[in-house]
Design a protein around this motif. Structure first.
Motif, PDB file in Angstrom:
ATOM      1  N   GLN A   1       0.839  -1.194   0.000  1.00 54.47           N
ATOM      2  CA  GLN A   1       0.000   0.000   0.000  1.00 54.47           C
ATOM      3  C   GLN A   1       0.877   1.249   0.000  1.00 54.47           C
ATOM      4  OE1 GLN A   1      -2.547  -0.187   3.404  1.00 54.47           O
ATOM      5  NE2 GLN A   1      -3.481  -2.141   2.819  1.00 54.47           N
ATOM      6  N   ALA A   2       0.520   2.210  -0.810  1.00 59.19           N
ATOM      7  CA  ALA A   2       1.265   3.466  -0.857  1.00 59.19           C
ATOM      8  C   ALA A   2       0.410   4.529  -1.532  1.00 59.19           C
ATOM      9  CB  ALA A   2       2.582   3.300  -1.609  1.00 59.19           C
ATOM     10  N   THR A   3       0.728   5.776  -1.249  1.00 62.59           N
ATOM     11  CA  THR A   3       0.088   6.903  -1.926  1.00 62.59           C
ATOM     12  C   THR A   3       0.917   7.258  -3.152  1.00 62.59           C
ATOM     13  OG1 THR A   3      -0.799   7.754   0.150  1.00 62.59           O
ATOM     14  CG2 THR A   3      -0.655   9.292  -1.702  1.00 62.59           C
ATOM     15  N   THR A   4       0.271   7.258  -4.316  1.00 59.48           N
ATOM     16  CA  THR A   4       0.983   7.499  -5.565  1.00 59.48           C
ATOM     17  C   THR A   4       0.034   8.145  -6.574  1.00 59.48           C
ATOM     18  OG1 THR A   4       2.334   6.452  -7.276  1.00 59.48           O
ATOM     19  CG2 THR A   4       0.424   5.221  -6.480  1.00 59.48           C
ATOM     20  N   ARG A   5       0.543   8.404  -7.750  1.00 60.15           N
ATOM     21  CA  ARG A   5      -0.305   8.970  -8.806  1.00 60.15           C
ATOM     22  C   ARG A   5      -1.223   7.902  -9.363  1.00 60.15           C
ATOM     23  NH1 ARG A   5       2.647  12.209 -13.359  1.00 60.15           N
ATOM     24  NH2 ARG A   5       3.936  10.341 -13.443  1.00 60.15           N
ATOM     25  N   LEU A   6      -2.503   8.219  -9.427  1.00 61.87           N
ATOM     26  CA  LEU A   6      -3.471   7.290  -9.995  1.00 61.87           C
ATOM     27  C   LEU A   6      -3.560   7.498 -11.506  1.00 61.87           C
ATOM     28  CD1 LEU A   6      -6.256   7.696  -7.269  1.00 61.87           C
ATOM     29  CD2 LEU A   6      -4.435   5.978  -7.383  1.00 61.87           C
ATOM     30  N   ALA A   7      -4.448   6.734 -12.141  1.00 62.36           N
ATOM     31  CA  ALA A   7      -4.527   6.772 -13.604  1.00 62.36           C
ATOM     32  C   ALA A   7      -4.938   8.136 -14.137  1.00 62.36           C
ATOM     33  CB  ALA A   7      -5.516   5.698 -14.083  1.00 62.36           C
ATOM     34  N   ASN A   8      -5.641   8.921 -13.305  1.00 69.98           N
ATOM     35  CA  ASN A   8      -6.128  10.226 -13.777  1.00 69.98           C
ATOM     36  C   ASN A   8      -5.267  11.385 -13.265  1.00 69.98           C
ATOM     37  OD1 ASN A   8      -6.777  10.019 -11.128  1.00 69.98           O
ATOM     38  ND2 ASN A   8      -8.859  10.818 -11.340  1.00 69.98           N
ATOM     39  N   ASP A   9      -4.025  11.090 -12.834  1.00 67.86           N
ATOM     40  CA  ASP A   9      -3.071  12.104 -12.378  1.00 67.86           C
ATOM     41  C   ASP A   9      -3.402  12.703 -11.017  1.00 67.86           C
ATOM     42  OD1 ASP A   9      -0.848  12.199 -13.923  1.00 67.86           O
ATOM     43  OD2 ASP A   9      -1.646  13.619 -15.369  1.00 67.86           O
ATOM     44  N   THR A  10      -4.358  12.142 -10.287  1.00 66.64           N
ATOM     45  CA  THR A  10      -4.577  12.570  -8.907  1.00 66.64           C
ATOM     46  C   THR A  10      -3.798  11.628  -7.986  1.00 66.64           C
ATOM     47  OG1 THR A  10      -6.558  11.176  -8.727  1.00 66.64           O
ATOM     48  CG2 THR A  10      -6.870  13.467  -9.422  1.00 66.64           C
TER      49      THR A  10
ATOM     50  N   ARG B   1       3.282  -1.392  -9.922  1.00 66.18           N
ATOM     51  CA  ARG B   1       2.190  -1.390 -10.897  1.00 66.18           C
ATOM     52  C   ARG B   1       1.736   0.042 -11.160  1.00 66.18           C
ATOM     53  NH1 ARG B   1       0.469  -5.894  -7.544  1.00 66.18           N
ATOM     54  NH2 ARG B   1      -1.084  -4.575  -6.524  1.00 66.18           N
ATOM     55  N   SER B   2       1.788   0.428 -12.403  1.00 60.51           N
ATOM     56  CA  SER B   2       1.353   1.765 -12.807  1.00 60.51           C
ATOM     57  C   SER B   2       1.103   1.762 -14.301  1.00 60.51           C
ATOM     58  CB  SER B   2       2.412   2.812 -12.446  1.00 60.51           C
ATOM     59  OG  SER B   2       2.065   4.080 -12.973  1.00 60.51           O
ATOM     60  N   ALA B   3       0.175   2.632 -14.731  1.00 62.39           N
ATOM     61  CA  ALA B   3      -0.084   2.773 -16.161  1.00 62.39           C
ATOM     62  C   ALA B   3       1.015   3.573 -16.844  1.00 62.39           C
ATOM     63  CB  ALA B   3      -1.441   3.460 -16.380  1.00 62.39           C
ATOM     64  N   ARG B   4       1.902   4.188 -16.087  1.00 61.19           N
ATOM     65  CA  ARG B   4       2.988   4.993 -16.642  1.00 61.19           C
ATOM     66  C   ARG B   4       4.292   4.195 -16.619  1.00 61.19           C
ATOM     67  NH1 ARG B   4      -0.333   7.990 -13.677  1.00 61.19           N
ATOM     68  NH2 ARG B   4      -1.193   9.914 -14.542  1.00 61.19           N
ATOM     69  N   ILE B   5       4.792   3.878 -17.782  1.00 61.92           N
ATOM     70  CA  ILE B   5       6.018   3.086 -17.881  1.00 61.92           C
ATOM     71  C   ILE B   5       7.189   3.820 -17.222  1.00 61.92           C
ATOM     72  CG2 ILE B   5       7.625   1.991 -19.466  1.00 61.92           C
ATOM     73  CD1 ILE B   5       4.891   0.689 -19.302  1.00 61.92           C
ATOM     74  N   ALA B   6       7.220   5.142 -17.350  1.00 63.19           N
ATOM     75  CA  ALA B   6       8.321   5.912 -16.751  1.00 63.19           C
ATOM     76  C   ALA B   6       8.321   5.775 -15.235  1.00 63.19           C
ATOM     77  CB  ALA B   6       8.217   7.377 -17.158  1.00 63.19           C
TER      78      ALA B   6
END
Length: 241
Positions: free
Chosen positions: A65-74, A121-126
């Protein structure tokens, strides 16, 4: 006098949802429980005037669990992947001096920790490339503490105890992406305390924290930083009844 132990276990941090801000549908999505499997082994050796221990450990986290950027940039809390921590801890105590009226004790401990995000896991490869292999936030590579305590017993039951302690906190990142602008530098603090105890069960004491007035940052994120407490001194009184 000599003990060997091995322990293993599993644990979890319960799931939920991040309600700090809800402006989009993505911010309402729940996250799953975080689980960990742990293994620890070590030895303890105790004698009349000294104790020593050595522990080794490894922990594997899933659904981290962590706070990170979601798919909609929030920003929101979600399950981001897997991580692993491993290391060892050594601790010891020795009575350097022992007479009828005086004792001098040395205590020390140190922990060496290596942590790594093994899956992200993220939708952003970078973001994935920038995060995998980074250390976990809030996981300093080294922590250590040592103290020297002197006690002397006077006539009539009066006692004076003096302690000097040194603590070291290693480098630590505060965010998932371990960059120089969010990684705090190591710092070392020195504390001291003197207490005079009366035979009637009361005592007076004085203390100093960070007596070298070290400037340090427990948390750092770009231009935003949390500054540690400066040199602080105080006195107090306590009693037992």
């Amino acid at each position: 006098d000599f003990n060997i132990f091995v322990s293993g276990g599993t644990g979890y941090r319960s799931g939920g949802f991040d309600g700090t801000s809800i402006f989009t549908i993505e911010e309402t999505f729940p996250f799953e429980s975080e689980t960990v499997r742990s293994l620890e082994a070590g030895v303890r050796w105790t004698r009349d005037r000294f104790r020593v221990s050595l522990d080794g450990f490894i922990n594997r986290f899933r659904n981290l669990q962590a706070t990170t950027r979601l798919a909609n940039d929030t920003n929101g809390r979600t399950n981001v992947g897997r991580a692993e921590t491993q290391g060892f801890e050594v601790a010891g105590f020795v009575r350097l001096v022992q007479t009828q009226t005086q004792t001098l004790d040395l205590s020390a401990s140190a922990a060496f920790l290596e942590s790594e995000i093994t899956e992200f896991r993220s939708a952003r490869i970078a973001d994935v490339r920038a995060t995998i292999g980074d250390p976990l936030p809030g996981a300093p590579d080294v922590t250590a503490y040592a103290s020297l305590t002197h006690s002397i017993l006077f006539a009539g039951g009066w006692a004076l105890t003096s302690t000097v302690g040194v603590s070291h906190h290693g480098e630590e990142t505060n965010r998932l992406n371990a960059l120089p602008n969010n990684t705090t530098e190591a710092y070392t603090l020195v504390d001291a305390r003197v207490e005079l105890g009366a035979p009637a069960g009361w005592s007076v004491y004085g203390y100093g924290r960070n007596i070298t007035d070290e400037v340090y940052f427990p948390e750092l994120n770009g231009a935003s930083r949390l500054v540690g407490a400066p040199a602080t001194y105080g006195v107090g009184f306590r009693t037992t009844f």
